[in-house]
Scaffold this motif. Structure first.
Motif, short mmCIF file in Angstrom:
data_model
loop_
_atom_site.label_atom_id
_atom_site.label_comp_id
_atom_site.label_asym_id
_atom_site.label_seq_id
_atom_site.Cartn_x
_atom_site.Cartn_y
_atom_site.Cartn_z
N SER A 32 14.17 9.02 -59.03
CA SER A 32 14.10 8.66 -57.61
C SER A 32 15.43 8.97 -56.95
O SER A 32 16.43 9.24 -57.62
CB SER A 32 13.73 7.18 -57.46
OG SER A 32 14.59 6.34 -58.20
N THR A 33 15.45 8.96 -55.64
CA THR A 33 16.65 9.26 -54.88
C THR A 33 16.88 8.17 -53.86
O THR A 33 15.96 7.79 -53.14
CB THR A 33 16.51 10.61 -54.15
OG1 THR A 33 16.21 11.62 -55.10
CG2 THR A 33 17.78 10.97 -53.42
N GLY A 34 18.12 7.68 -53.81
CA GLY A 34 18.47 6.65 -52.84
C GLY A 34 18.60 7.23 -51.44
O GLY A 34 19.00 8.37 -51.26
N GLY A 35 18.28 6.43 -50.45
CA GLY A 35 18.34 6.89 -49.07
C GLY A 35 19.74 6.88 -48.49
O GLY A 35 20.09 7.73 -47.69
N PHE A 36 20.57 5.93 -48.88
CA PHE A 36 21.90 5.78 -48.28
C PHE A 36 22.86 6.84 -48.78
O PHE A 36 23.45 7.58 -48.00
CB PHE A 36 22.45 4.38 -48.54
CG PHE A 36 23.84 4.17 -48.04
CD1 PHE A 36 24.13 4.25 -46.69
CD2 PHE A 36 24.88 3.90 -48.93
CE1 PHE A 36 25.42 4.07 -46.23
CE2 PHE A 36 26.17 3.72 -48.48
CZ PHE A 36 26.44 3.80 -47.12
N LEU A 37 23.03 6.95 -50.09
CA LEU A 37 23.96 7.91 -50.66
C LEU A 37 23.29 9.23 -51.04
O LEU A 37 23.95 10.18 -51.41
CB LEU A 37 24.64 7.33 -51.91
CG LEU A 37 25.49 6.09 -51.69
CD1 LEU A 37 26.02 5.56 -53.00
CD2 LEU A 37 26.63 6.38 -50.72
N LYS A 38 21.98 9.27 -50.96
CA LYS A 38 21.20 10.44 -51.35
C LYS A 38 21.55 10.88 -52.77
O LYS A 38 21.63 12.06 -53.09
CB LYS A 38 21.41 11.58 -50.36
CG LYS A 38 21.08 11.16 -48.94
CD LYS A 38 20.70 12.28 -48.07
CE LYS A 38 20.35 11.92 -46.66
NZ LYS A 38 20.19 10.60 -46.24
N ALA A 39 21.79 9.89 -53.62
CA ALA A 39 22.16 10.14 -55.01
C ALA A 39 20.99 9.81 -55.92
O ALA A 39 20.10 9.04 -55.55
CB ALA A 39 23.37 9.30 -55.39
#
Length: 109
Positions: A32-39
């Motif tokens: 999955s990918t985080g929305g804030f850091l796009k990590a």
């Protein structure tokens, strides 16, 4: 029965996976990918009986540590440049975001 959804940082993924296997819990790992850091993150789906939830939560807590990390901000292409900070910012990353959901029905084929 409960479904535990744990979103963790990729750096903690292998350590958590090994600890769950060692404690005889099965889990499904999703990229999955985080929305804030796009990590990159890893989302674990863990099905377990109600009485095991506290034990699984302890395993997650013991193996997913938060840490400070310098992050270079992304340039606001076409966005509002007033709030853009052109230098790296230290943010807290890692740890775990965990949801515990009731399971109405479980089938295994």
């Amino acid at each position: 029965m409960k479904l535990i959804m744990a979103v963790i940082q990729d750096k903690d993924s292998n350590r958590l996976s090994d600890a769950l296997v060692k404690a005889d819990y099965r889990a499904t790992k999703l990229a999955s990918t985080g929305g804030f850091l796009k990590a990159g993150n890893t989302t674990f789906l863990i099905g377990t009986e109600d009485e095991n939830v506290d034990n699984v939560m302890t395993i997650i807590k013991d193996n997913c540590q938060s840490r400070e990390q310098l992050v270079a901000p992304i340039s606001p292409m076409g966005g509002n440049a007033d709030s853009y900070v052109p230098y790296p910012v230290e943010v807290q990353v890692g740890g775990a975001t965990v949801f515990v959901l009731p399971v109405e029905q479980f089938e295994q084929f």
